[in-house]
Motif scaffolding. Structure first.
Motif, PDB file in Angstrom:
ATOM      1  N   ILE A 218       0.864  -1.181   0.000  1.00 28.11           N
ATOM      2  CA  ILE A 218       0.000   0.000   0.000  1.00 28.11           C
ATOM      3  C   ILE A 218       0.899   1.228   0.000  1.00 28.11           C
ATOM      4  O   ILE A 218       1.636   1.458   0.962  1.00 28.11           O
ATOM      5  CB  ILE A 218      -0.930   0.028   1.222  1.00 28.11           C
ATOM      6  CG1 ILE A 218      -1.857  -1.187   1.208  1.00 28.11           C
ATOM      7  CG2 ILE A 218      -1.738   1.331   1.249  1.00 28.11           C
ATOM      8  CD1 ILE A 218      -2.709  -1.314   2.460  1.00 28.11           C
ATOM      9  N   PRO A 219       0.865   2.039  -1.069  1.00 22.85           N
ATOM     10  CA  PRO A 219       1.706   3.231  -1.090  1.00 22.85           C
ATOM     11  C   PRO A 219       1.073   4.398  -0.348  1.00 22.85           C
ATOM     12  O   PRO A 219      -0.137   4.619  -0.406  1.00 22.85           O
ATOM     13  CB  PRO A 219       1.827   3.536  -2.590  1.00 22.85           C
ATOM     14  CG  PRO A 219       0.589   2.973  -3.188  1.00 22.85           C
ATOM     15  CD  PRO A 219       0.190   1.791  -2.344  1.00 22.85           C
ATOM     16  N   ILE A 220       1.925   5.139   0.369  1.00 22.50           N
ATOM     17  CA  ILE A 220       1.553   6.421   0.963  1.00 22.50           C
ATOM     18  C   ILE A 220       2.369   7.467   0.218  1.00 22.50           C
ATOM     19  O   ILE A 220       3.604   7.446   0.275  1.00 22.50           O
ATOM     20  CB  ILE A 220       1.867   6.478   2.466  1.00 22.50           C
ATOM     21  CG1 ILE A 220       1.288   5.260   3.196  1.00 22.50           C
ATOM     22  CG2 ILE A 220       1.339   7.763   3.081  1.00 22.50           C
ATOM     23  CD1 ILE A 220       1.745   5.148   4.642  1.00 22.50           C
ATOM     24  N   ILE A 221       1.709   8.352  -0.503  1.00 21.30           N
ATOM     25  CA  ILE A 221       2.404   9.282  -1.383  1.00 21.30           C
ATOM     26  C   ILE A 221       2.399  10.669  -0.758  1.00 21.30           C
ATOM     27  O   ILE A 221       1.343  11.199  -0.416  1.00 21.30           O
ATOM     28  CB  ILE A 221       1.751   9.308  -2.776  1.00 21.30           C
ATOM     29  CG1 ILE A 221       1.649   7.887  -3.347  1.00 21.30           C
ATOM     30  CG2 ILE A 221       2.543  10.199  -3.720  1.00 21.30           C
ATOM     31  CD1 ILE A 221       0.260   7.425  -3.635  1.00 21.30           C
ATOM     32  N   PHE A 222       3.589  11.254  -0.597  1.00 21.09           N
ATOM     33  CA  PHE A 222       3.762  12.548   0.043  1.00 21.09           C
ATOM     34  C   PHE A 222       4.172  13.597  -0.987  1.00 21.09           C
ATOM     35  O   PHE A 222       4.992  13.335  -1.870  1.00 21.09           O
ATOM     36  CB  PHE A 222       4.858  12.479   1.114  1.00 21.09           C
ATOM     37  CG  PHE A 222       4.529  11.622   2.298  1.00 21.09           C
ATOM     38  CD1 PHE A 222       4.065  12.203   3.476  1.00 21.09           C
ATOM     39  CD2 PHE A 222       4.694  10.248   2.253  1.00 21.09           C
ATOM     40  CE1 PHE A 222       3.768  11.414   4.585  1.00 21.09           C
ATOM     41  CE2 PHE A 222       4.405   9.454   3.351  1.00 21.09           C
ATOM     42  CZ  PHE A 222       3.941  10.040   4.521  1.00 21.09           C
ATOM     43  N   GLY A 223       3.639  14.806  -0.824  1.00 22.71           N
ATOM     44  CA  GLY A 223       4.067  15.940  -1.623  1.00 22.71           C
ATOM     45  C   GLY A 223       3.804  17.218  -0.858  1.00 22.71           C
ATOM     46  O   GLY A 223       2.935  17.263   0.014  1.00 22.71           O
ATOM     47  N   SER A 224       4.547  18.268  -1.181  1.00 19.20           N
ATOM     48  CA  SER A 224       4.340  19.560  -0.525  1.00 19.20           C
ATOM     49  C   SER A 224       3.992  20.607  -1.567  1.00 19.20           C
ATOM     50  O   SER A 224       4.320  20.469  -2.748  1.00 19.20           O
ATOM     51  CB  SER A 224       5.592  19.987   0.239  1.00 19.20           C
ATOM     52  OG  SER A 224       6.669  20.246  -0.648  1.00 19.20           O
ATOM     53  N   GLY A 225       3.315  21.679  -1.125  1.00 18.94           N
ATOM     54  CA  GLY A 225       2.915  22.725  -2.064  1.00 18.94           C
ATOM     55  C   GLY A 225       2.060  22.127  -3.166  1.00 18.94           C
ATOM     56  O   GLY A 225       1.206  21.265  -2.920  1.00 18.94           O
ATOM     57  N   PRO A 226       2.272  22.540  -4.425  1.00 18.95           N
ATOM     58  CA  PRO A 226       1.496  21.967  -5.529  1.00 18.95           C
ATOM     59  C   PRO A 226       1.667  20.463  -5.677  1.00 18.95           C
ATOM     60  O   PRO A 226       0.775  19.786  -6.199  1.00 18.95           O
ATOM     61  CB  PRO A 226       2.058  22.704  -6.763  1.00 18.95           C
ATOM     62  CG  PRO A 226       2.633  23.970  -6.234  1.00 18.95           C
ATOM     63  CD  PRO A 226       3.159  23.635  -4.869  1.00 18.95           C
ATOM     64  N   LEU A 227       2.781  19.939  -5.208  1.00 17.05           N
ATOM     65  CA  LEU A 227       3.004  18.499  -5.348  1.00 17.05           C
ATOM     66  C   LEU A 227       2.114  17.675  -4.424  1.00 17.05           C
ATOM     67  O   LEU A 227       2.014  16.459  -4.599  1.00 17.05           O
ATOM     68  CB  LEU A 227       4.476  18.161  -5.114  1.00 17.05           C
ATOM     69  CG  LEU A 227       5.464  18.777  -6.107  1.00 17.05           C
ATOM     70  CD1 LEU A 227       6.850  18.174  -5.906  1.00 17.05           C
ATOM     71  CD2 LEU A 227       5.011  18.610  -7.551  1.00 17.05           C
ATOM     72  N   ALA A 228       1.456  18.314  -3.456  1.00  9.33           N
ATOM     73  CA  ALA A 228       0.438  17.590  -2.687  1.00  9.33           C
ATOM     74  C   ALA A 228      -0.698  17.163  -3.606  1.00  9.33           C
ATOM     75  O   ALA A 228      -1.263  16.071  -3.454  1.00  9.33           O
ATOM     76  CB  ALA A 228      -0.084  18.461  -1.546  1.00  9.33           C
ATOM     77  N   GLU A 249      -0.638  12.160   1.253  1.00 10.44           N
ATOM     78  CA  GLU A 249      -0.437  13.038   2.399  1.00 10.44           C
ATOM     79  C   GLU A 249       0.256  14.319   1.942  1.00 10.44           C
ATOM     80  O   GLU A 249       1.073  14.296   1.010  1.00 10.44           O
ATOM     81  CB  GLU A 249       0.441  12.367   3.459  1.00 10.44           C
ATOM     82  CG  GLU A 249      -0.185  11.154   4.131  1.00 10.44           C
ATOM     83  CD  GLU A 249      -1.148  11.543   5.250  1.00 10.44           C
ATOM     84  OE1 GLU A 249      -1.268  12.749   5.542  1.00 10.44           O
ATOM     85  OE2 GLU A 249      -1.753  10.630   5.845  1.00 10.44           O
ATOM     86  N   ALA A 250      -0.067  15.434   2.593  1.00  6.47           N
ATOM     87  CA  ALA A 250       0.537  16.724   2.273  1.00  6.47           C
ATOM     88  C   ALA A 250       1.530  17.119   3.360  1.00  6.47           C
ATOM     89  O   ALA A 250       1.231  17.056   4.549  1.00  6.47           O
ATOM     90  CB  ALA A 250      -0.546  17.801   2.147  1.00  6.47           C
ATOM     91  N   LEU A 251       2.722  17.485   2.942  1.00  8.69           N
ATOM     92  CA  LEU A 251       3.706  18.084   3.834  1.00  8.69           C
ATOM     93  C   LEU A 251       3.573  19.603   3.761  1.00  8.69           C
ATOM     94  O   LEU A 251       3.252  20.136   2.691  1.00  8.69           O
ATOM     95  CB  LEU A 251       5.122  17.667   3.420  1.00  8.69           C
ATOM     96  CG  LEU A 251       5.514  16.207   3.696  1.00  8.69           C
ATOM     97  CD1 LEU A 251       6.811  15.868   2.981  1.00  8.69           C
ATOM     98  CD2 LEU A 251       5.641  15.964   5.191  1.00  8.69           C
ATOM     99  N   PRO A 252       3.770  20.335   4.867  1.00 11.00           N
ATOM    100  CA  PRO A 252       4.298  19.872   6.152  1.00 11.00           C
ATOM    101  C   PRO A 252       3.258  19.302   7.122  1.00 11.00           C
ATOM    102  O   PRO A 252       3.626  18.849   8.202  1.00 11.00           O
ATOM    103  CB  PRO A 252       4.919  21.142   6.728  1.00 11.00           C
ATOM    104  CG  PRO A 252       4.077  22.251   6.188  1.00 11.00           C
ATOM    105  CD  PRO A 252       3.699  21.816   4.802  1.00 11.00           C
TER     106      PRO A 252
END
Length: 357
Positions: A218-228, A249-252
């Motif tokens: 099961i992948p958990i995919i993280f990105g911040s800013g537009p990459l969320a 999931e969105a960082l931060p």
């Protein structure tokens, strides 16, 4: 499990031609932008005409709106809000709010209700669809309509739904001309698509290699800013194409909660994989957070991987990652020996909704 170097078998399984539709993304980016540039708009629509823009859409018809909003957040002087529901926010009323209905089929019930509500409230209106009731309403009410080329699946029309909205924001005078960035992204994606074609073996094909890593996980995919929003795209493509579970999931924000949830149940951790999407345009602190967060997941025994967006513009960087994620999701479906295109559970859900339960 299917061996992903059997190109003939891949093509045979891919009855809905999802591999070809994924590779069509750069053409769609150019076509959507050109459509927005030549569309006829009311003369009074300009940079001072609106206080807010609301885009109503669901699923594959909403992700282009979310990406457009995220990638222009630092430039657009008014809020661009994406509504994935039946109801419009209370502020959306009167002619100084532009409501855009986005529905690939033109029949999405949530979008239709929001669009009709917007008309009753006296909002300015625009719509984009391949046809259906949304197109009929736009024609009847004589509001700007952007026809999307039918390509088979809503999620496969992202190039249109994104670049049409980006072009409209530019036509309104709300953001600078993004034509150069669209062209850069399209050229980059054309080259990348060739490297991820089914005829390219696993050893040289990054999408096939990553799909192999996702089997049974099961992948958990993280990105911040537009990459969320790009992370959201990876999640939904894995859901719809591979019929597999995924989380984004969105960082931060994830560093304030998600990183704590890596202890229980311990037997599940070996079945997770944390994927981190990054780009040169990331905020420096988020770039640091990405590195540290990845290390913390690895210390918990969770497999991880890191992907870096390519290109000069934020649009190119985001879409280079989107294309990779789209190909990964299709190859994961084919590895599981299923046709990526059909979404039978959604079809069943809609039928039951129509029947009242």
């Amino acid at each position: 499990m299917l061996h992903l170097d059997d190109a003939a078998r891949l093509r045979a399984l891919d009855a809905g031609r999802m591999l070809d539709l994924v590779a069509d993304l750069p053409r769609q980016l150019r076509a959507g932008w050109e459509l927005a540039m030549r569309a006829s708009l009311p003369r009074e629509w300009n940079a001072s005409a609106f206080d807010a823009i609301v885009i109503a859409g669901m699923g594959g018809s909403a992700i282009g709106a979310s990406l457009a909003a995220a990638l222009t957040e630092g430039e657009c002087p008014i809020p661009v809000v994406v509504v994935r529901d039946y109801a419009l926010p209370a502020f959306a009323r009167g002619p100084r709010t532009l409501v855009i209905g986005s529905s690939y089929s033109g029949e999405t019930e949530e979008t239709l209700e929001a669009f009709e509500t917007a008309r009753k409230r006296g909002c300015a209106l625009a719509a984009m669809a391949t046809g259906g009731r949304l197109a009929e309403q736009a024609m009847e009410w004589e509001v700007p309509f952007f026809p999307i080329e039918p390509v088979g699946q809503p999620r496969a029309a992202l190039g249109y739904s994104f670049s049409i909205l980006l072009g409209l924001l530019h036509r309104l005078g709300l953001i600078p001309d993004a034509g150069t960035a669209i062209e850069e992204a399209a050229a980059l994606l054309t080259a990348d698509a060739g490297q991820m074609a089914p005829e390219v073996p696993v050893a040289r094909n990054p999408a096939k290699r990553m799909a192999g890593q996702l089997i049974g996980r099961i992948p958990i995919i993280f990105g911040s800013g537009p990459l969320a929003e790009v992370a959201r795209r990876w999640k939904t493509q894995i859901n719809e194409n591979a019929k597999a579970m995924a989380v984004f999931e969105a960082l931060p924000e994830a560093d304030h909660n998600t990183i704590v949830g890596t202890e229980f149940p311990p037997e599940l951790l070996t079945h997770l994989i944390a994927l981190f999407l990054t780009a040169p345009s990331d905020h420096p602190r988020n770039a640091l957070r990405t590195r540290i967060t990845r290390e913390l997941f690895m210390r918990r025994g969770v497999n991880t991987d890191l992907f870096v967006g390519r290109g000069e513009s934020r649009i190119a960087q985001a879409f280079s990652l989107i294309l990779l994620g789209d190909f990964i999701s299709v190859y994961l479906a084919l590895a599981y020996q299923i046709d990526p295109a059909p979404v039978q559970v959604i079809t069943e859900l809609k039928a039951r909704l129509a029947a009242g339960g």
